[in-house]
Design an enzyme around this catalytic site. Structure first.
Site, mmCIF file in Angstrom:
data_model
loop_
_atom_site.group_PDB
_atom_site.id
_atom_site.type_symbol
_atom_site.label_atom_id
_atom_site.label_comp_id
_atom_site.label_asym_id
_atom_site.label_seq_id
_atom_site.Cartn_x
_atom_site.Cartn_y
_atom_site.Cartn_z
ATOM 1 N N TYR A 161 0.830 -1.209 0.000
ATOM 2 C CA TYR A 161 0.000 0.000 0.000
ATOM 3 C C TYR A 161 0.866 1.261 0.000
ATOM 4 C CZ TYR A 161 -3.745 3.255 1.170
ATOM 5 O OH TYR A 161 -4.627 4.298 1.148
ATOM 6 N N SER A 176 -6.382 1.458 -4.363
ATOM 7 C CA SER A 176 -6.489 2.856 -3.977
ATOM 8 C C SER A 176 -5.119 3.529 -4.103
ATOM 9 C CB SER A 176 -7.053 2.967 -2.562
ATOM 10 O OG SER A 176 -7.457 4.275 -2.264
ATOM 11 N N ASP A 209 -17.759 4.027 -7.026
ATOM 12 C CA ASP A 209 -16.609 4.465 -6.241
ATOM 13 C C ASP A 209 -16.585 5.989 -6.229
ATOM 14 O OD1 ASP A 209 -14.216 4.980 -5.001
ATOM 15 O OD2 ASP A 209 -13.076 3.487 -6.118
ATOM 16 N N HIS A 239 -15.653 1.637 -3.480
ATOM 17 C CA HIS A 239 -14.218 1.579 -3.249
ATOM 18 C C HIS A 239 -13.786 0.266 -2.601
ATOM 19 C CE1 HIS A 239 -10.441 3.666 -3.407
ATOM 20 N NE2 HIS A 239 -10.199 3.477 -2.133
#
Length: 712
Positions: free
Chosen positions: A477, A557, A641, A677
Site C-alpha cells: 500500500y 487505492s 466508487d 471503493h
C-alpha cells in the site's frame, strides 16, 4: 487490432508449464480523443480522455459496456476460471463471527453463516441462549449491494442510529430504531459522509455535506463539511448547526461526546493526517469551543477524560505517539504532561474498565500493555500468538471485553479478556478446513534503493522449491500512515494451497514505524514508496522465490497508484499487474469528491512548479511508455466508487491501450457495477473478483493451478 491467446478446452499438463494455446483476435474498444489541454506553470499537458470524467454520460456508459465485454470475453476463455470460483466459494462457506460488544442487557455481535452477502447483527443476553437477529443488512436490498455503514447506541441503549451505504458509495443515510421493539422511527438523515454518530441526550451529532446537484453525487468535490445535532423525532431540516468553518471549504469535521457526556470534542481535518482539536463543556450552557491544539501538522485524539482532566493521544513531539494528560480549562500543549511516554514502537490506545490499553506495532506485529489512569503499568497482556490483535476496548463499567486475533495462517478468532486478572480465554474460533501446519510465515528485511531496510512478510507452503518458478503475489500500500498487519484471508488461501507465494512488504508511506516512516513516503519523497516496492520484487526474484515471469503485483487505492507507477518505471519486473481503484491521474485527483484531502500525502499540481513536475514525473496516466512491453494488466474499478472516482481507471486504461496496441500481454479493465471503493462489497461480488484475478494471473503466467489438474 492485436492477437491474444486463449487455452484449448482440453489440456492434460501436469506441471507448472505454459499452456498450449489457440489464438483469438481481440479488439480493444475505440476510445475517442479530444484536444483538451491544461497549462501547468508553462507546461502544456494534453488530457485527451477528459470526457471519461463524466460518469453520467451515455458516451461513458457505452465505453464501460464495451470494455467489460472485451474483459469478460477474455476471462470466460480461461478453462479453470470456474474451478477457481468454486474453490473460493467452498472456502468462504464457513461461519464467521465478530468479537461481541456489550450494549445494555445484551451482547451484540456480527455473524455470517458463510456465503451471505452481508453479515447480520445478532444479540443475546446469555451466550448459552439462542441469539436473535437484531439487524439484517441483507434485507436492505434484493442483491446484497446495500450495506450497513455503521451504528451507534444511545447512552441508555433504548435507541440505535444506523446508516446504510447503497452500491458501495461513501454517502450514508441514517435511520433510528427502537432497540427493544426493533421498530423504525420516522427519522431519516441524508448526505452523511465520513462521519460517525455520537449520541447526546435524545439525539446525536454527525457530519454532513450540502446536497449535491443531481448527477454529481459520485464525483463532485466534498466541501464545506458541517457538524449538526439531530434530535429524535424531528425532520432533518430542523437539525441544529453546531460547528463549521465557511472560510475554509476543505475542512471536514468529526464530533465525539465523552462517555460521561461531560464534553463534546470537535476534530477538524483538511487532509488524511493532521488535525485540530476543540473541546466544549456541555455542562455549561453558555460554554464555547476552546482549542486544545490548532494547526494540522500533527495527529491527536481524545482517549478519555478523568473528571476535569483530558487524556490525549498525540504525535506532537513524539513521532511514535505518546499519551498526555491536561486539565480541560487550560488544555493547550504547553500544559500537557506525559502520562505514557513515547517508545521506539508505534502506539495506539483505547480504554475499558478504567484502564488504558496501548497497542504497539513491533515490526508490524501487535503487542498490548495495560495501564491505569495514572500511567502505571498494570501488565503486559499475553496474546494467543504472534499476529494482529484488535478490539481492546469497552465501557468504564466493563469487567471484561472481547477481542479478535489473527495472523496469515491463523483465522480470525475471538477471545474474552478479564480486565482484573489479565487472563484471555478462547470465546469462539472458526471451523475451517485448513491446516496451518502446512504453511510457514517468515519476516525478512531487504534493502531498498537508498539503503533503507524494509520489512516484508512471506507466506507459502512448507517445502517449496526455490527454483524461480513459484507464482508469487506481491501486495502493498505505502501511504496515508496506514499500517499493513498480518491477517488471515480465505481467498489468499486459494493462492497458497496451489503452490503460490504471498509477499507483503511494509513500505514507506505507511505507519508501521511512526510518522517519520510515513513522511518518508509523501510529497517530494513519494518515489521512496515505488523504490521500496520494486526492491521487494527484486528480492523475491534474487532469492529464488520467483522470477519476473511468475510475479503478480497488486494494490488498491493508493496501492493502485503504487502498481501503476511501478509498471511504468519497471515494466519488466512482473508478468501480471492489478492496479485496483487507483489514483492514476496525479494532476487532477484533487478535483473530485474527497481528493483534496490527500494533498497532505501527495501535494497538488497547483502547489508549485516543483510539485507539479514531481507529480507529473510519476503520474501513472502520464508516464505510459509506448515502446515498453507491459505485463498483463487488469485494471479494476467500480461504478459507485466516490472516493477514488472511476475516471482515474478509465483514463489510465484508455491510455494504456492506445499507446500499446500491440503489447503481447492483454491490457484490460474490469468495471464492477453496484460496488464502490471496496467497503461493504457483497460476498458474491468479492468471490467473483478474486476468481477473475487469480485466474487471470495463473493463465498469463502459463500455470495450471493444482485445483484445475484435479478436474482433468
Amino acid at each position: 487490432m492485436k492477437r491474444l491467446t486463449f487455452p484449448l478446452a482440453v489440456l492434460l499438463l501436469w506441471a507448472c508449464q505454459p499452456q498450449e494455446k489457440q489464438t483469438l483476435d481481440l479488439n480493444y474498444p475505440e476510445t475517442k480523443k479530444s484536444d483538451t489541454t491544461d497549462n501547468y506553470f508553462g507546461t502544456e499537458v494534453p488530457d485527451p480522455y477528459r470526457w471519461l470524467e463524466d460518469d453520467t454520460s451515455d458516451e461513458t456508459a457505452n465505453w464501460v459496456t464495451a470494455q467489460n465485454q472485451v474483459t469478460n470475453a477474455y476471462l470466460s476463455n480461461i478453462d479453470f476460471r470456474d474451478e477457481v470460483k468454486a474453490r473460493l466459494t467452498e472456502l468462504e462457506d464457513y461461519e464467521k463471527v465478530s468479537a461481541p460488544f456489550k450494549g445494555g442487557d445484551y451482547y451484540y455481535f456480527y455473524k455470517n453463516d458463510g456465503l451471505q452477502n452481508q453479515s447480520i447483527l445478532y444479540r443475546v443476553k446469555n451466550f448459552e441462549d439462542e441469539p436473535e437477529v437484531f439487524l439484517d443488512p441483507n434485507s436492505f436490498s434484493d442483491d446484497g449491494t446495500t450495506a450497513l455503514g455503521g451504528l451507534s447506541f444511545s447512552d441508555d441503549y433504548k435507541y440505535t442510529a444506523y446508516n446504510i451505504s447503497e452500491g458501495g458509495s461513501d454517502w450514508r443515510t441514517a435511520f433510528i430504531m427502537d432497540t427493544e421493539t426493533k421498530e423504525l422511527l420516522d427519522d431519516k438523515i441524508k448526505w452523511i459522509k465520513f462521519s460517525g454518530m455520537s449520541w447526546y441526550k435524545n439525539g446525536f451529532f454527525y457530519q454532513r455535506f450540502d446536497e449535491p446537484k443531481e448527477g454529481d453525487e459520485l464525483s463532485a468535490a466534498n466541501q464545506y463539511g458541517k457538524i449538526y445535532y439531530h434530535k429524535m423525532g424531528s425532520d432533518q431540516s430542523k437539525d441544529q448547526l453546531i460547528y463549521s468553518n465557511p472560510d475554509n471549504p476543505e475542512n471536514r469535521f468529526g464530533a465525539s461526546v465523552s462517555e460521561d457526556e461531560r464534553f463534546l470534542f470537535i476534530y477538524s481535518y483538511t487532509g488524511t493526517s493532521g488535525n485540530e482539536l476543540y473541546v466544549k463543556d456541555l455542562s455549561d450552557p453558555s460554554g464555547e469551543f476552546n482549542p486544545i491544539i490548532t494547526g494540522f501538522e500533527n495527529d491527536h485524539y481524545i482517549v478519555d477524560n478523568d473528571g476535569d482532566d483530558l487524556i490525549i493521544h498525540t504525535n506532537l513531539e513524539a513521532p511514535n505517539n505518546r499519551i498526555v494528560r491536561v486539565n480541560y480549562k487550560n488544555p493547550t500543549s504547553e500544559n500537557w504532561e506525559d502520562l505514557i511516554p513515547e517508545t521506539e514502537n508505534v502506539m495506539t490506545a483505547s480504554t475499558a474498565g478504567g484502564n488504558i490499553f496501548t497497542s504497539y506495532l513491533i515490526d508490524a506485529k501487535t503487542s498490548i500493555k495495560q495501564y491505569d489512569y495514572q500511567g502505571n503499568l498494570v501488565r503486559e497482556v499475553e496474546l494467543p500468538g504472534i499476529g494482529t490483535a484488535s478490539g481492546f476496548g469497552g465501557a468504564m463499567e466493563d469487567e471484561e471485553f472481547f477481542y479478535g486475533f489473527t495472523s496469515f495462517t491463523v483465522p480470525y478468532s475471538v477471545y474474552k479478556y478479564n480486565i482484573a486478572s489479565g487472563e484471555s480465554e478462547l470465546h469462539r474460533g472458526p471451523e475451517l478446513d485448513f491446516n496451518p501446519d502446512e504453511y510457514e510465515t517468515k519476516q525478512i528485511f531487504y534493502t531498498s534503493k537508498d539503503g533503507t531496510k524494509v520489512p516484508m512478510f512471506i507466506v507459502h507452503k512448507k517445502g517449496i522449491e526455490m527454483n524461480g518458478k513459484n507464482p508469487t503475489w506481491l501486495y502493498s500500500y505505502g501511504g496515508f500512515n496506514i499500517s499493513l498487519k498480518p491477517s488471515f484471508s480465505t481467498s489468499r488461501l486459494v493462492w497458497l494451497e496451489n503452490g503460490g507465494v504471498f509477499a507483503m512488504p511494509n513500505i514507506r508511506g505507511g505507519g508501521e514505524y511512526g510518522e517519520e516512516w510515513h513522511k518518508a513516503g509523501t510529497k517530494l519523497q513519494k518515489i521512496n514508496v515505488f523504490d521500496d516496492f520494486i526492491a521487494a520484487g527484486e528480492y523475491l526474484i534474487n532469492e529464488g522465490y520467483t522470477s519476473s515471469g511468475y510475479l503478480a503485483l497488486q494494490g488498491g487505492s493508493n496501492g493502485g497508484l503504487l502498481v501503476g507507477a511501478t509498471i511504468n518505471m519497471r515494466p519488466d519486473l512482473a508478468k501480471v499487474a492489478f492496479p485496483m481503484v487507483g489514483v492514476m491521474d496525479m494532476l487532477r485527483y484533487q478535483h473530485f469528491t474527497i481528493g483534496r484531502a490527500w494533498a497532505a500525502d501527495y501535494g497538488t499540481s497547483e502547489d508549485s512548479e516543483e510539485m507539479f513536475k514531481y507529480l507529473y514525473s510519476y503520474s501513472p496516466v502520464h508516464n505510459i511508455d509506448p515502446n515498453a512491453t507491459y505485463p498483463a494488466v487488469m485494471v479494476t474499478t467500480a461504478d459507485h466508487d466516490d472516493r477514488v472516482v472511476p475516471a482515474h481507471s478509465f483514463k489510465y486504461a484508455a491510455t494504456l491501450q492506445e499507446k500499446n496496441p500491440d503489447n503481447p500481454n492483454p491490457l484490460l479493465i474490469r468495471i464492477e457495477t453496484k460496488a464502490g471503493h471496496g467497503a461493504g462489497m457483497s460476498t458474491e461480488k468479492r468471490i467473483e473478483l478474486n476468481a477473475d484475478m487469480y485466474s487471470y494471473a495463473w493463465y498469463n503466467m502459463g500455470v495450471i493451478p493444482e485445483l484445475a489438474k484435479k478436474k482433468m
